[in-house]
Design a protein around this motif. Structure first.
Motif, short mmCIF file in Angstrom:
data_model
loop_
_atom_site.label_atom_id
_atom_site.label_comp_id
_atom_site.label_asym_id
_atom_site.label_seq_id
_atom_site.Cartn_x
_atom_site.Cartn_y
_atom_site.Cartn_z
N PHE A 1 2.67 -6.53 -0.96
CA PHE A 1 1.93 -6.96 0.70
C PHE A 1 0.36 -7.22 0.27
O PHE A 1 -0.11 -6.03 -0.12
CB PHE A 1 2.40 -5.91 1.54
N ASN B 1 5.95 -3.82 -4.91
CA ASN B 1 5.98 -2.85 -3.82
C ASN B 1 4.60 -2.22 -3.40
O ASN B 1 4.26 -1.05 -3.26
CB ASN B 1 6.90 -1.63 -4.12
N THR B 2 3.75 -2.89 -4.07
CA THR B 2 2.10 -2.55 -3.89
C THR B 2 1.74 -3.12 -2.80
O THR B 2 2.01 -4.14 -2.50
CB THR B 2 1.51 -2.93 -5.31
N SER B 3 0.84 -2.40 -2.05
CA SER B 3 0.02 -2.88 -0.94
C SER B 3 -1.32 -2.85 -1.00
O SER B 3 -1.63 -1.72 -1.69
CB SER B 3 0.49 -2.14 0.39
N TRP C 1 -4.61 -3.44 1.20
CA TRP C 1 -4.83 -3.51 2.62
C TRP C 1 -6.16 -4.22 2.96
O TRP C 1 -7.01 -4.76 2.23
CB TRP C 1 -4.98 -2.02 3.16
N ASN D 1 -0.94 1.88 -3.20
CA ASN D 1 -1.53 1.47 -2.06
C ASN D 1 -3.01 1.44 -2.20
O ASN D 1 -3.83 2.51 -2.79
CB ASN D 1 -1.08 2.07 -1.02
N TYR E 1 2.77 4.67 3.34
CA TYR E 1 2.12 3.31 3.04
C TYR E 1 3.19 2.51 2.69
O TYR E 1 2.95 1.11 2.76
CB TYR E 1 0.95 3.44 2.11
N ALA F 1 3.83 -1.05 4.75
CA ALA F 1 3.92 -2.49 3.96
C ALA F 1 4.90 -3.20 4.32
O ALA F 1 4.89 -4.16 4.50
CB ALA F 1 3.37 -2.09 2.30
N TYR G 1 4.63 -4.63 7.66
CA TYR G 1 3.68 -5.74 7.89
C TYR G 1 4.11 -6.82 7.23
O TYR G 1 4.10 -7.92 7.67
CB TYR G 1 2.41 -5.05 7.48
N LYS G 2 4.75 -6.76 6.14
CA LYS G 2 5.24 -7.97 5.39
C LYS G 2 6.38 -8.72 6.31
O LYS G 2 6.50 -9.73 6.16
CB LYS G 2 5.90 -7.32 4.03
#
Length: 178
Positions: free
Chosen positions: A18, A34-36, A38, A57, A159, A163, A166-167
């Protein structure tokens, strides 16, 4: 999100990551699943590589960059708080970098270590695994407790859930524009 190639290198970003609105990513950057990343974070890979492994994150308004021949590497499950600057450092698995911290060239943060908010980890400093370090410059204060590890895990999982939310929101927004 804005992506810029640099000197023939284009960021490689997993489709399962994300990347929030306002993020800028340039050059030799790899972001795993699976990393976000921001809002309004900048990741410039225009000097050396940046590698961000899975389940990381990087929170709002952070800056990630490098010096020549010194990559920046965030290992699996790292949490980077709001407004951090990471520069050519190595952050090991499941470490947490507190809000507003600066981690400089050649610094190494041990596995499951916790850097307190507003800390400065100077060039070349090594923070041992499973410890709390804080200050200007950061100094090890104590070993982490089971409560600390539960909190680190809660933050990571929170987080990851945010994520995913929001995704899904971004995907719905794209689908309604079609």
């Amino acid at each position: 999100m804005t992506i810029y190639p640099y000197n023939g290198k284009t960021p490689l970003i997993s489709e399962e990551a994300f990347i929030a609105t306002g993020v800028i990513i340039t050059g030799d950057v790899t972001i795993h699943e699976n990393t976000s990343i921001w809002f309004n974070t900048v990741i410039r890979g225009d000097v050396a590589p940046t590698i961000i492994e899975k389940n990381v994150n990087v929170q709002d308004n952070s800056t990630l960059h490098q010096s020549p021949n010194i990559p920046l590497h965030l290992k699996e499950g790292v949490t980077v708080g709001h407004q951090c600057t990471l520069h050519s450092c190595l952050i090991h698995r499941h470490a947490l970098i507190g809000m507003g911290s600066l981690i400089l060239d050649g610094a190494e943060i041990g596995e499951e270590a916790f850097i307190g908010a507003g800390s400065l980890v100077p060039p070349g400093k090594k923070i041992p695994p499973r410890t709390l370090a804080l200050g200007h410059p950061a100094k090890v204060i104590r070993e982490l407790t089971d409560d600390d590890f539960r909190e680190l895990k809660r933050i990571r999982e929170d987080y990851m859930a945010k994520a995913a939310y929001y995704k899904r929101f971004e995907e719905k927004k794209r689908n309604t524009k079609k």
